[in-house]
Design a protein around this motif. Structure first.
Motif, PDB file in Angstrom:
ATOM      1  N   VAL A   1      -2.756  -0.406 -21.971  1.00  0.00           N
ATOM      2  CA  VAL A   1      -1.365  -0.722 -21.105  1.00  0.00           C
ATOM      3  C   VAL A   1      -1.781  -1.557 -19.901  1.00  0.00           C
ATOM      4  O   VAL A   1      -2.544  -1.123 -18.970  1.00  0.00           O
ATOM      5  N   SER A   2      -0.853  -2.638 -19.788  1.00  0.00           N
ATOM      6  CA  SER A   2      -0.770  -3.314 -18.726  1.00  0.00           C
ATOM      7  C   SER A   2       0.410  -3.034 -17.820  1.00  0.00           C
ATOM      8  O   SER A   2       1.427  -3.434 -18.528  1.00  0.00           O
ATOM      9  N   THR A   3       0.272  -2.681 -16.760  1.00  0.00           N
ATOM     10  CA  THR A   3       1.287  -2.196 -15.885  1.00  0.00           C
ATOM     11  C   THR A   3       2.038  -3.652 -15.209  1.00  0.00           C
ATOM     12  O   THR A   3       3.062  -3.366 -14.731  1.00  0.00           O
ATOM     13  N   CYS A   4       1.160  -4.576 -14.832  1.00  0.00           N
ATOM     14  CA  CYS A   4       1.898  -5.825 -14.390  1.00  0.00           C
ATOM     15  C   CYS A   4       2.551  -5.537 -13.165  1.00  0.00           C
ATOM     16  O   CYS A   4       3.570  -6.468 -12.997  1.00  0.00           O
ATOM     17  N   ARG A   5       2.478  -4.835 -12.582  1.00  0.00           N
ATOM     18  CA  ARG A   5       3.402  -4.785 -11.094  1.00  0.00           C
ATOM     19  C   ARG A   5       2.487  -4.493  -9.896  1.00  0.00           C
ATOM     20  O   ARG A   5       1.089  -3.959 -10.113  1.00  0.00           O
ATOM     21  N   THR A   6       2.591  -5.093  -8.945  1.00  0.00           N
ATOM     22  CA  THR A   6       2.200  -5.161  -7.871  1.00  0.00           C
ATOM     23  C   THR A   6       2.991  -4.398  -6.556  1.00  0.00           C
ATOM     24  O   THR A   6       2.532  -4.212  -5.511  1.00  0.00           O
ATOM     25  N   GLN A   7       4.352  -4.400  -6.786  1.00  0.00           N
ATOM     26  CA  GLN A   7       4.976  -3.936  -5.761  1.00  0.00           C
ATOM     27  C   GLN A   7       6.015  -2.938  -6.395  1.00  0.00           C
ATOM     28  O   GLN A   7       5.486  -1.673  -6.694  1.00  0.00           O
ATOM     29  N   SER A   8       7.375  -3.240  -6.664  1.00  0.00           N
ATOM     30  CA  SER A   8       8.196  -2.273  -7.341  1.00  0.00           C
ATOM     31  C   SER A   8       7.638  -1.993  -8.846  1.00  0.00           C
ATOM     32  O   SER A   8       7.476  -2.993  -9.757  1.00  0.00           O
ATOM     33  N   LEU A   9       7.751  -0.820  -9.104  1.00  0.00           N
ATOM     34  CA  LEU A   9       7.220  -0.283 -10.374  1.00  0.00           C
ATOM     35  C   LEU A   9       8.226  -0.451 -11.486  1.00  0.00           C
ATOM     36  O   LEU A   9       7.808  -0.657 -12.812  1.00  0.00           O
TER      37      LEU A   9
END
Length: 92
Positions: A42-50
């Motif tokens: 799983v790549s969540t690909c977020r650094t700020q808002s989820l």
């Protein structure tokens, strides 16, 4: 021989490699509803808002589709801003 993301093996006719590449499924969380795989990345690909990464139903699907191994790639500092993800990371 080498393989690629296209799902075909090149070079020496390695049938095992070609078969393994055909077994890989790349898709969205929603597409895995009701399906399982031996290994899930799983790549969540977020650094700020989820965004959708923190949606309870999608989180449930993300975490319950792997039979043997679940790998989650993402920004721990971003994921820790969500209580559910914080509990998951704390338990890992």
């Amino acid at each position: 021989g080498g393989g690629g993301a296209s799902g075909t093996a090149g070079g020496g006719g390695d049938d095992g490699e070609a078969q393994a590449l055909r077994a890989v499924a790349v898709s969205t969380v929603d597409a895995f509803q009701g399906a399982e795989r031996e290994v899930v990345l799983v790549s969540t690909c977020r650094t700020q808002s989820l965004g959708f990464v923190a949606a309870p139903r999608r989180l449930n699907v993300m975490l319950t589709r792997a039979r043997r191994h679940l790998l989650v790639v993402g920004s721990s500092s971003a994921l820790l801003t969500d209580g559910r993800w914080a509990a998951i990371l704390d338990a890992a």
